[in-house]
Design a protein around this motif. Structure first.
Motif, short mmCIF file in Angstrom:
data_model
loop_
_atom_site.label_atom_id
_atom_site.label_comp_id
_atom_site.label_asym_id
_atom_site.label_seq_id
_atom_site.Cartn_x
_atom_site.Cartn_y
_atom_site.Cartn_z
N TYR A 91 0.90 -1.08 0.05
CA TYR A 91 0.06 0.21 -0.08
C TYR A 91 0.93 1.34 0.01
CZ TYR A 91 -3.62 3.20 1.17
OH TYR A 91 -4.77 4.32 1.48
N ARG B 130 2.01 1.92 -3.32
CA ARG B 130 1.02 2.57 -4.25
C ARG B 130 0.97 4.07 -4.03
NH1 ARG B 130 -2.14 0.28 -7.26
NH2 ARG B 130 -4.05 1.53 -6.84
N VAL B 131 0.86 4.42 -2.70
CA VAL B 131 0.59 5.70 -2.57
C VAL B 131 1.94 6.76 -2.92
CG1 VAL B 131 0.76 7.35 -0.58
CG2 VAL B 131 -0.94 5.51 -0.34
N ASN C 50 3.86 5.86 -5.62
CA ASN C 50 4.29 5.91 -6.80
C ASN C 50 2.66 6.29 -7.57
OD1 ASN C 50 6.81 5.02 -6.38
ND2 ASN C 50 6.14 2.77 -5.98
N GLU C 51 1.97 6.60 -7.02
CA GLU C 51 0.81 6.91 -7.58
C GLU C 51 0.76 8.33 -8.74
OE1 GLU C 51 -3.01 6.86 -9.08
OE2 GLU C 51 -2.02 5.14 -8.02
N THR D 119 0.01 11.25 -7.51
CA THR D 119 -0.94 12.18 -6.66
C THR D 119 -0.11 12.52 -5.59
OG1 THR D 119 -2.97 11.42 -7.75
CG2 THR D 119 -3.17 12.75 -5.91
N LEU E 276 -3.73 11.45 -1.05
CA LEU E 276 -4.04 10.13 -1.08
C LEU E 276 -4.27 9.38 0.29
CD1 LEU E 276 -1.85 8.50 -3.67
CD2 LEU E 276 -4.38 9.47 -4.08
N TYR F 16 -7.75 11.62 -6.02
CA TYR F 16 -8.05 10.75 -5.00
C TYR F 16 -9.04 9.73 -5.10
CZ TYR F 16 -9.54 10.16 0.11
OH TYR F 16 -9.67 10.09 1.52
N ARG G 235 -9.61 8.44 -8.18
CA ARG G 235 -9.14 7.22 -8.86
C ARG G 235 -8.36 6.35 -8.41
NH1 ARG G 235 -6.06 10.44 -11.62
NH2 ARG G 235 -7.74 11.29 -13.12
N PHE G 236 -7.39 6.95 -7.17
CA PHE G 236 -6.85 5.96 -6.47
C PHE G 236 -7.76 5.00 -5.80
CE2 PHE G 236 -4.70 5.22 -2.40
CZ PHE G 236 -3.61 4.41 -2.85
N ASP H 186 -9.08 2.33 -8.10
CA ASP H 186 -8.24 1.31 -8.44
C ASP H 186 -8.14 0.68 -7.47
OD1 ASP H 186 -7.79 2.43 -11.04
OD2 ASP H 186 -6.13 3.65 -10.54
N GLU H 187 -7.68 0.96 -6.26
CA GLU H 187 -7.71 0.04 -4.92
C GLU H 187 -8.77 -0.88 -4.53
OE1 GLU H 187 -5.26 0.01 -1.81
OE2 GLU H 187 -4.23 -0.04 -3.73
#
Length: 121
Positions: A7, A10-11, A13-14, A16, A21, A47, A49-50, A53-54
Motif C-alpha cells: 500500500y 502505491r501511495v 508511486n501514484e 498524486t 491520498l 483521490y 481514481r486511486f 483502483d484500490e
C-alpha cells in the motif's frame, strides 16, 4: 515489502500528492463538499481514481465535486484492501488483522509509518 501489493508503494508511486491520498486534504470536509456542483478538482479526481483502483471499482471522470465526495465517503467504508491488510502485517502485525474499513486501515498504516519515521506519512 513487495511493490505488487504494498500500500505504501502505491501511495508513493501514484503520481498524486500523498497528502491527498492519505485523506488529509478532504476527509474532514467530504460532507461539506457533497452539495458542490463544480467539476472535480485535479486533487479530488486523483483521490477518487486511486480509491477506485484500490477497490477495483470503475472510475467516472464526469462526477461533480459533490458526487465524488459522496462516492469517496462510501468507498472509505468498504473493507480494507488486500494490500492494506498485507502492509499492516508487514509493519509489525501478528498475522491477523481485525476487520477494518478501507479508511480505518489507511489511518492505521499512516500511524504505523509515522511512528517508524518512514517517508510516506
Amino acid at each position: 515489502m513487495d511493490a505488487a501489493w504494498c500500500y505504501l508503494c502505491r501511495v508513493d508511486n501514484e503520481g498524486t500528492d500523498p497528502h491527498v491520498l492519505w485523506g488529509l486534504a478532504f476527509d474532514d470536509d467530504l460532507e461539506l463538499l457533497e452539495t458542490s456542483p463544480d467539476p472535480m478538482s485535479p486533487e479530488m479526481a486523483g483521490y477518487l481514481r486511486f480509491l477506485c483502483d484500490e477497490l477495483a471499482m470503475r472510475y467516472d471522470e464526469t462526477f461533480t465535486h459533490g458526487e465524488a465526495a459522496m462516492v469517496i465517503q462510501g468507498l472509505l467504508t468498504d473493507p480494507a484492501s488486500d494490500g492494506q491488510r498485507r502492509t499492516l502485517i508487514a509493519l509489525g502485525g501478528d498475522g491477523t488483522v481485525e476487520p477494518l474499513s478501507y479508511g480505518e486501515a489507511r489511518t492505521k498504516i499512516r500511524r504505523a509509518i509515522a511512528l517508524r519515521g518512514l517517508r510516506s506519512a
